[in-house]
Design a protein around this motif. Structure first.
Motif, PDB file in Angstrom:
ATOM      1  N   ARG A 296     -72.193  11.765 -39.097  1.00 23.39           N
ATOM      2  CA  ARG A 296     -72.358  10.640 -38.169  1.00 23.39           C
ATOM      3  C   ARG A 296     -71.405  10.783 -36.988  1.00 23.39           C
ATOM      4  N   ASP A 297     -71.842  10.281 -35.854  1.00 24.95           N
ATOM      5  CA  ASP A 297     -70.997  10.328 -34.663  1.00 24.95           C
ATOM      6  C   ASP A 297     -69.821   9.365 -34.796  1.00 24.95           C
ATOM      7  N   VAL A 298     -68.655   9.841 -34.409  1.00 21.23           N
ATOM      8  CA  VAL A 298     -67.457   9.002 -34.323  1.00 21.23           C
ATOM      9  C   VAL A 298     -66.963   9.085 -32.884  1.00 21.23           C
ATOM     10  N   TYR A 299     -66.781   7.929 -32.261  1.00 18.37           N
ATOM     11  CA  TYR A 299     -66.440   7.876 -30.841  1.00 18.37           C
ATOM     12  C   TYR A 299     -64.948   7.565 -30.676  1.00 18.37           C
ATOM     13  N   TYR A 300     -64.314   8.313 -29.789  1.00 16.69           N
ATOM     14  CA  TYR A 300     -62.880   8.172 -29.545  1.00 16.69           C
ATOM     15  C   TYR A 300     -62.660   7.596 -28.142  1.00 16.69           C
ATOM     16  N   PHE A 301     -61.814   6.566 -28.085  1.00 14.30           N
ATOM     17  CA  PHE A 301     -61.560   5.876 -26.825  1.00 14.30           C
ATOM     18  C   PHE A 301     -60.060   5.787 -26.559  1.00 14.30           C
ATOM     19  N   GLU A 302     -59.711   5.855 -25.290  1.00 10.35           N
ATOM     20  CA  GLU A 302     -58.329   5.586 -24.894  1.00 10.35           C
ATOM     21  C   GLU A 302     -58.096   4.080 -24.898  1.00 10.35           C
ATOM     22  N   ASP A 303     -56.931   3.671 -25.359  1.00 12.96           N
ATOM     23  CA  ASP A 303     -56.599   2.250 -25.400  1.00 12.96           C
ATOM     24  C   ASP A 303     -55.104   2.091 -25.148  1.00 12.96           C
ATOM     25  N   VAL A 304     -54.689   0.851 -24.936  1.00  8.78           N
ATOM     26  CA  VAL A 304     -53.281   0.552 -24.689  1.00  8.78           C
ATOM     27  C   VAL A 304     -52.816  -0.491 -25.689  1.00  8.78           C
ATOM     28  N   ASN A 305     -51.705  -0.220 -26.348  1.00  8.97           N
ATOM     29  CA  ASN A 305     -51.058  -1.210 -27.202  1.00  8.97           C
ATOM     30  C   ASN A 305     -49.977  -1.922 -26.395  1.00  8.97           C
ATOM     31  N   TYR A 306     -49.965  -3.243 -26.471  1.00  6.71           N
ATOM     32  CA  TYR A 306     -49.006  -4.035 -25.705  1.00  6.71           C
ATOM     33  C   TYR A 306     -47.851  -4.493 -26.584  1.00  6.71           C
ATOM     34  N   ASP A 307     -46.671  -4.504 -25.995  1.00  7.81           N
ATOM     35  CA  ASP A 307     -45.505  -5.085 -26.644  1.00  7.81           C
ATOM     36  C   ASP A 307     -45.545  -6.597 -26.420  1.00  7.81           C
ATOM     37  N   ASP A 308     -45.639  -7.361 -27.502  1.00  3.91           N
ATOM     38  CA  ASP A 308     -45.833  -8.806 -27.388  1.00  3.91           C
ATOM     39  C   ASP A 308     -44.680  -9.497 -26.665  1.00  3.91           C
ATOM     40  N   GLU A 309     -43.462  -9.089 -26.958  1.00  8.22           N
ATOM     41  CA  GLU A 309     -42.303  -9.743 -26.341  1.00  8.22           C
ATOM     42  C   GLU A 309     -42.279  -9.504 -24.834  1.00  8.22           C
ATOM     43  N   ALA A 310     -42.510  -8.268 -24.434  1.00  6.45           N
ATOM     44  CA  ALA A 310     -42.519  -7.958 -23.001  1.00  6.45           C
ATOM     45  C   ALA A 310     -43.680  -8.658 -22.302  1.00  6.45           C
ATOM     46  N   PHE A 311     -44.828  -8.720 -22.972  1.00  4.68           N
ATOM     47  CA  PHE A 311     -45.971  -9.400 -22.370  1.00  4.68           C
ATOM     48  C   PHE A 311     -45.681 -10.889 -22.207  1.00  4.68           C
ATOM     49  N   GLY A 312     -44.993 -11.469 -23.176  1.00  2.11           N
ATOM     50  CA  GLY A 312     -44.604 -12.874 -23.058  1.00  2.11           C
ATOM     51  C   GLY A 312     -43.700 -13.122 -21.864  1.00  2.11           C
ATOM     52  N   GLU A 313     -42.785 -12.191 -21.600  1.00  3.85           N
ATOM     53  CA  GLU A 313     -41.918 -12.313 -20.424  1.00  3.85           C
ATOM     54  C   GLU A 313     -42.733 -12.232 -19.133  1.00  3.85           C
ATOM     55  N   ALA A 314     -43.746 -11.380 -19.139  1.00  3.05           N
ATOM     56  CA  ALA A 314     -44.613 -11.269 -17.964  1.00  3.05           C
ATOM     57  C   ALA A 314     -45.316 -12.594 -17.686  1.00  3.05           C
ATOM     58  N   LEU A 315     -45.822 -13.233 -18.734  1.00  2.00           N
ATOM     59  CA  LEU A 315     -46.517 -14.511 -18.555  1.00  2.00           C
ATOM     60  C   LEU A 315     -45.566 -15.600 -18.061  1.00  2.00           C
ATOM     61  N   LYS A 316     -44.337 -15.599 -18.555  1.00  3.52           N
ATOM     62  CA  LYS A 316     -43.355 -16.575 -18.067  1.00  3.52           C
ATOM     63  C   LYS A 316     -43.136 -16.413 -16.564  1.00  3.52           C
ATOM     64  N   ALA A 317     -43.057 -15.174 -16.131  1.00  2.00           N
ATOM     65  CA  ALA A 317     -42.799 -14.909 -14.714  1.00  2.00           C
ATOM     66  C   ALA A 317     -43.963 -15.355 -13.842  1.00  2.00           C
ATOM     67  N   ILE A 318     -45.186 -15.016 -14.243  1.00  2.16           N
ATOM     68  CA  ILE A 318     -46.326 -15.387 -13.398  1.00  2.16           C
ATOM     69  C   ILE A 318     -46.556 -16.895 -13.442  1.00  2.16           C
ATOM     70  N   ASP A 319     -46.237 -17.532 -14.556  1.00  2.00           N
ATOM     71  CA  ASP A 319     -46.347 -18.993 -14.614  1.00  2.00           C
ATOM     72  C   ASP A 319     -45.375 -19.653 -13.634  1.00  2.00           C
ATOM     73  N   ARG A 320     -44.201 -19.059 -13.471  1.00  2.00           N
ATOM     74  CA  ARG A 320     -43.241 -19.595 -12.501  1.00  2.00           C
ATOM     75  C   ARG A 320     -43.761 -19.430 -11.073  1.00  2.00           C
ATOM     76  N   ALA A 321     -44.375 -18.292 -10.791  1.00  2.35           N
ATOM     77  CA  ALA A 321     -44.966 -18.088  -9.464  1.00  2.35           C
ATOM     78  C   ALA A 321     -46.062 -19.116  -9.205  1.00  2.35           C
ATOM     79  N   ILE A 322     -46.889 -19.366 -10.213  1.00  6.53           N
ATOM     80  CA  ILE A 322     -47.969 -20.349 -10.077  1.00  6.53           C
ATOM     81  C   ILE A 322     -47.400 -21.751  -9.888  1.00  6.53           C
TER      82      ILE A 322
END
Length: 281
Positions: free
Chosen positions: A104-130
């Motif tokens: 059977r065919d198995v498909y391989y894809f590139e993906d990105v794993n995110y660091d939750d803590e760093a992503f949370g800091e990003a959201l805090k920053a953009i929320d302040r800009a908003i």
């Protein structure tokens, strides 16, 4: 007389100090832009410059956009390859296809794993800009895009942000901008339609439902925007209800007879029904 001269000198000094602070913030911003060009959004020295910029201009939303970009870049630090049984993942083609032990065919894809803590800091920053400039839509779009990338096939927060933005856009009325320029209704609708397109390409059960929900909401608000009528037709076409899909495509053509999506999808449905020996209605 002497007191008046002293007071005038003091006022002049304060004005010069304020001007100096403004120039200093502008200089730091220029330094930040140069550094990012050389080392990237999260490269060496970038955070230090952002900290200095914030100290000089704590009410400048662009400071927090820079911090958002810094943390977002830091959060997306790990690139991985994943397998999926389907031929597409998040609308993307596989980087390679191999066979498993059963052939059977198995498909391989590139993906990105995110660091939750760093992503949370990003959201805090953009929320302040908003918070500082709630009607600059590029900040809203930046936040939505980042959450969509983070959530992948389960875009619950993404959909909530989009629906909230639509409501806010209606409630606040005039005064919206995009990159500092007046935001037109056409550009707003275009932005929302692009997120709908990403939902459709993601092709998960949840993303399809949000694709429909947002398209229906926008269609009620902007009934002459054929893209959202086409979207509703596409939803029903994908879900196998050709009759309902045709109804929406024909509705779109009443507004714009040259609408490519509606004309093309009607032809596809009619061709499919012809092959199956069923007339289109």
């Amino acid at each position: 007389m002497m007191q008046k001269k002293i007071a005038a000198a003091a006022l002049s000094l304060l004005a010069c100090m304020a001007l100096g602070a403004q120039e200093n913030a502008a200089d730091i911003k220029a330094e930040y832009e140069r550094q990012v060009r050389y080392v990237g959004l999260a490269g060496v020295g970038v955070e230090t410059i952002i900290n200095r910029w914030e100290a000089a201009a704590p009410e400048d939303p662009e400071v927090y956009v820079a911090r958002f970009n810094y943390w977002l870049s830091k959060s997306a630090a790990e690139s991985v390859v994943i397998t999926r049984p389907q031929k597409r993942y998040l609308g993307n083609d596989p980087v390679m296809t191999l066979k498993d032990s059963l052939g059977r065919d198995v498909y391989y894809f590139e993906d990105v794993n995110y660091d939750d803590e760093a992503f949370g800091e990003a959201l805090k920053a953009i929320d302040r800009a908003i918070e500082l400039n709630p009607q600059e839509i590029s900040y809203r779009f930046g936040k939505i895009t980042s959450i969509m990338d983070y959530e992948k096939e389960s875009p619950d927060m993404t959909a909530a942000e989009i629906l909230s933005l639509i409501d806010d856009y209606q409630a606040r009325g005039e005064g919206w901008t995009y990159a500092g320029e007046t935001l037109t209704q056409e550009l707003f609708c275009q932005g929302i339609s692009e997120y709908c397109y990403r939902f459709f390409r993601t092709a998960s059960p949840a993303s399809y439902e949000y694709f429909l929900e947002i398209s229906e909401k926008m269609n009620k608000l902007y009934p002459d925007e054929v893209v959202f009528i086409d979207n509703i037709g596409s939803y029903w076409q994908v879900n196998g209800d050709s009759r309902k899909a045709l109804r929406y495509y024909r509705k779109a053509l009443k507004i714009d007879p040259e609408d490519y999506a509606a004309n093309n999808n009607i032809r596809l449905i009619q061709s499919s029904q012809s092959r199956k020996g069923r007339p289109s209605k």
